[in-house]
Design a protein around this motif. Structure first.
Motif, PDB file in Angstrom:
ATOM      1  N   SER A 183       0.722  -1.282   0.230  1.00 42.65           N
ATOM      2  CA  SER A 183      -0.019   0.110  -0.019  1.00 42.65           C
ATOM      3  C   SER A 183       0.832   1.088  -0.010  1.00 42.65           C
ATOM      4  CB  SER A 183      -0.869   0.013   1.315  1.00 42.65           C
ATOM      5  OG  SER A 183      -0.125   0.359   2.571  1.00 42.65           O
ATOM      6  N   TYR A 184       0.215   2.263  -0.329  1.00 43.86           N
ATOM      7  CA  TYR A 184       0.643   3.692  -0.447  1.00 43.86           C
ATOM      8  C   TYR A 184       1.331   4.173   1.027  1.00 43.86           C
ATOM      9  CZ  TYR A 184       1.060   8.926  -0.408  1.00 43.86           C
ATOM     10  OH  TYR A 184       1.548   9.834  -0.138  1.00 43.86           O
ATOM     11  N   ARG A 188       5.274   4.530   2.080  1.00 42.48           N
ATOM     12  CA  ARG A 188       5.492   5.666   2.838  1.00 42.48           C
ATOM     13  C   ARG A 188       6.331   5.400   4.118  1.00 42.48           C
ATOM     14  NH1 ARG A 188       4.842   7.522  -1.201  1.00 42.48           N
ATOM     15  NH2 ARG A 188       7.062   7.596  -1.216  1.00 42.48           N
ATOM     16  N   THR A 205      -5.278  -1.710  -3.425  1.00 39.39           N
ATOM     17  CA  THR A 205      -4.281  -0.805  -3.354  1.00 39.39           C
ATOM     18  C   THR A 205      -3.741  -0.632  -4.783  1.00 39.39           C
ATOM     19  OG1 THR A 205      -2.353  -2.579  -2.903  1.00 39.39           O
ATOM     20  CG2 THR A 205      -3.458  -1.196  -1.088  1.00 39.39           C
ATOM     21  N   ARG A 206      -4.165  -1.476  -5.928  1.00 41.13           N
ATOM     22  CA  ARG A 206      -3.635  -1.496  -7.171  1.00 41.13           C
ATOM     23  C   ARG A 206      -3.262   0.045  -7.871  1.00 41.13           C
ATOM     24  NH1 ARG A 206      -4.213  -6.134  -8.691  1.00 41.13           N
ATOM     25  NH2 ARG A 206      -5.556  -6.978  -7.010  1.00 41.13           N
ATOM     26  N   LYS A 207      -4.348   0.773  -7.652  1.00 36.82           N
ATOM     27  CA  LYS A 207      -4.113   2.210  -8.053  1.00 36.82           C
ATOM     28  C   LYS A 207      -3.371   3.348  -7.428  1.00 36.82           C
ATOM     29  CE  LYS A 207      -8.337   1.638 -11.157  1.00 36.82           C
ATOM     30  NZ  LYS A 207      -9.432   1.233 -10.857  1.00 36.82           N
ATOM     31  N   GLU A 208      -2.844   2.729  -6.271  1.00 37.61           N
ATOM     32  CA  GLU A 208      -2.243   3.778  -5.674  1.00 37.61           C
ATOM     33  C   GLU A 208      -0.886   4.210  -5.991  1.00 37.61           C
ATOM     34  OE1 GLU A 208      -2.286   2.084  -1.274  1.00 37.61           O
ATOM     35  OE2 GLU A 208      -4.283   2.632  -1.091  1.00 37.61           O
ATOM     36  N   ASP A 209      -0.117   5.169  -5.386  1.00 33.70           N
ATOM     37  CA  ASP A 209       1.117   5.700  -5.941  1.00 33.70           C
ATOM     38  C   ASP A 209       2.346   4.994  -5.117  1.00 33.70           C
ATOM     39  OD1 ASP A 209       3.311   7.313  -6.628  1.00 33.70           O
ATOM     40  OD2 ASP A 209       2.490   9.039  -5.356  1.00 33.70           O
ATOM     41  N   PHE A 210       3.037   4.607  -6.047  1.00 32.27           N
ATOM     42  CA  PHE A 210       4.190   3.493  -5.531  1.00 32.27           C
ATOM     43  C   PHE A 210       5.568   4.200  -5.884  1.00 32.27           C
ATOM     44  CE2 PHE A 210       0.758   0.574  -5.394  1.00 32.27           C
ATOM     45  CZ  PHE A 210       0.543   0.340  -4.105  1.00 32.27           C
ATOM     46  N   THR A 211       5.625   5.367  -6.240  1.00 30.22           N
ATOM     47  CA  THR A 211       6.810   6.292  -6.505  1.00 30.22           C
ATOM     48  C   THR A 211       7.869   5.697  -5.408  1.00 30.22           C
ATOM     49  OG1 THR A 211       5.598   7.877  -7.484  1.00 30.22           O
ATOM     50  CG2 THR A 211       7.878   8.364  -7.083  1.00 30.22           C
ATOM     51  N   VAL A 216       7.370  -2.812  -8.627  1.00 28.29           N
ATOM     52  CA  VAL A 216       6.100  -2.991  -8.286  1.00 28.29           C
ATOM     53  C   VAL A 216       5.315  -4.213  -9.128  1.00 28.29           C
ATOM     54  CG1 VAL A 216       3.854  -2.121  -8.043  1.00 28.29           C
ATOM     55  CG2 VAL A 216       5.814  -0.535  -7.879  1.00 28.29           C
ATOM     56  N   ALA A 231       5.871  -1.593 -12.378  1.00 29.37           N
ATOM     57  CA  ALA A 231       6.773  -0.605 -12.668  1.00 29.37           C
ATOM     58  C   ALA A 231       8.230  -0.968 -12.331  1.00 29.37           C
ATOM     59  CB  ALA A 231       6.225   0.621 -11.655  1.00 29.37           C
TER      60      ALA A 231
END
Ligand code: XBP
Ligand code: MG
Length: 249
Positions: A183-184, A188, A205-211, A216, A231
């Protein structure tokens, strides 16, 4: 010379898909037991997952979605949470939730190669131990050098505290560990503690931001069930193993 010494696993969404059909259901059953008209649909629960920790999530729900409900005190929230935890544990014992693809294989390989194991989660300790015993192995709790969970720290994910706690108890620097998160909030938290993080996305969580993730993936993969890279660069690998993780750090 490798520097990978430990894997630190998140629990909910990473070891198993526990949220929609187990945590959420246990919350709803508890609300019904107390004759509260609080009902968490699959969709609403996805929004509530923005806040980690069951007690914190209930308070967030009341503040954000239920201005009509008279204020409740922390003791009542804690009582509800105890009942929810009991119900959740009963569920895990009577109908064990399967581990996600690749989890058992990777845990067993890490153990056999001397890579240490730890947990960093916002869920309660009882929930982790019951999941490990009933879905992994009867003695699986002993496989983990550190289980950092729930209220062992005051600030839950996305704060770094639970990872800092796990690192301190492992006695390892962050750079010698890899976190596995879904998860984001999880990434974090791990990254704020400087732990390199691999993400396996989960239902919610598949659409969350994993920068910032090392990689990923849709899941850890198995030889006969390869992962999909969402990613990053996995090279030739089609499932996550210790050699691949060593390459990532
Ligand atoms: C997931 C969570 C937890 C669970 C509920 O934890 O946010 O709050 O949904 O557990 P993680 P509790 O992904 O870090 O494993 O009710 O015991 O808080
Ligand atoms: Mg998670």
């Amino acid at each position: 010379m490798t520097k990978l010494k430990a894997l630190i696993f998140d629990v909910d969404g990473t070891l198993a898909e526990t949220e929609r059909d187990a945590h959420r259901v246990a919350f709803n059953e508890t609300f019904a037991e107390y004759q509260l008209d609080w009902v968490w649909s699959v969709e609403l629960y996805g929004e509530l997952l923005a806040v980690t920790g069951g007690k914190e999530r209930m308070k967030f729900y009341l503040e954000r979605y239920r201005p009509d409900v008279p204020r409740v005190d922390d003791a009542f929230i804690a009582e509800l949470h105890q009942h929810k935890t009991a119900r959740y544990n009963k569920m895990l014992r009577s109908r064990p939730i399967p581990l996600r693809p690749g989890v058992r294989r990777l845990v067993e390989q890490a153990r056999s190669e001397g890579i240490r194991l730890a947990i960093a989660t916002t869920t309660s300790l009882d929930n982790v131990t019951t999941l490990l015993v009933h879905s992994l192995a009867p003695d699986a709790v002993e496989w983990f050098d550190v289980i950092a969970a729930g209220d062992m720290v005051s600030l839950k994910k996305p704060a770094p505290d639970i990872y800092d706690y796990a690192l301190k108890n492992l006695g390892l620097p962050a750079g010698e560990c890899i976190a596995i998160e879904d998860s984001y909030n999880g990434i974090r938290s791990a990254m704020a503690a400087n732990v390199p993080t691999l993400v396996t996305v989960s239902d919610y969580t598949r659409k969350e931001d994993f920068t910032g993730a090392l990689l990923v993936l849709n899941h850890l993969g198995e030889p006969e069930q390869p992962f999909t890279v969402l990613a990053g660069n996995a090279g030739e690998a089609c499932y996550v193993d210790v050699a691949m993780l060593r390459g990532l750090v």
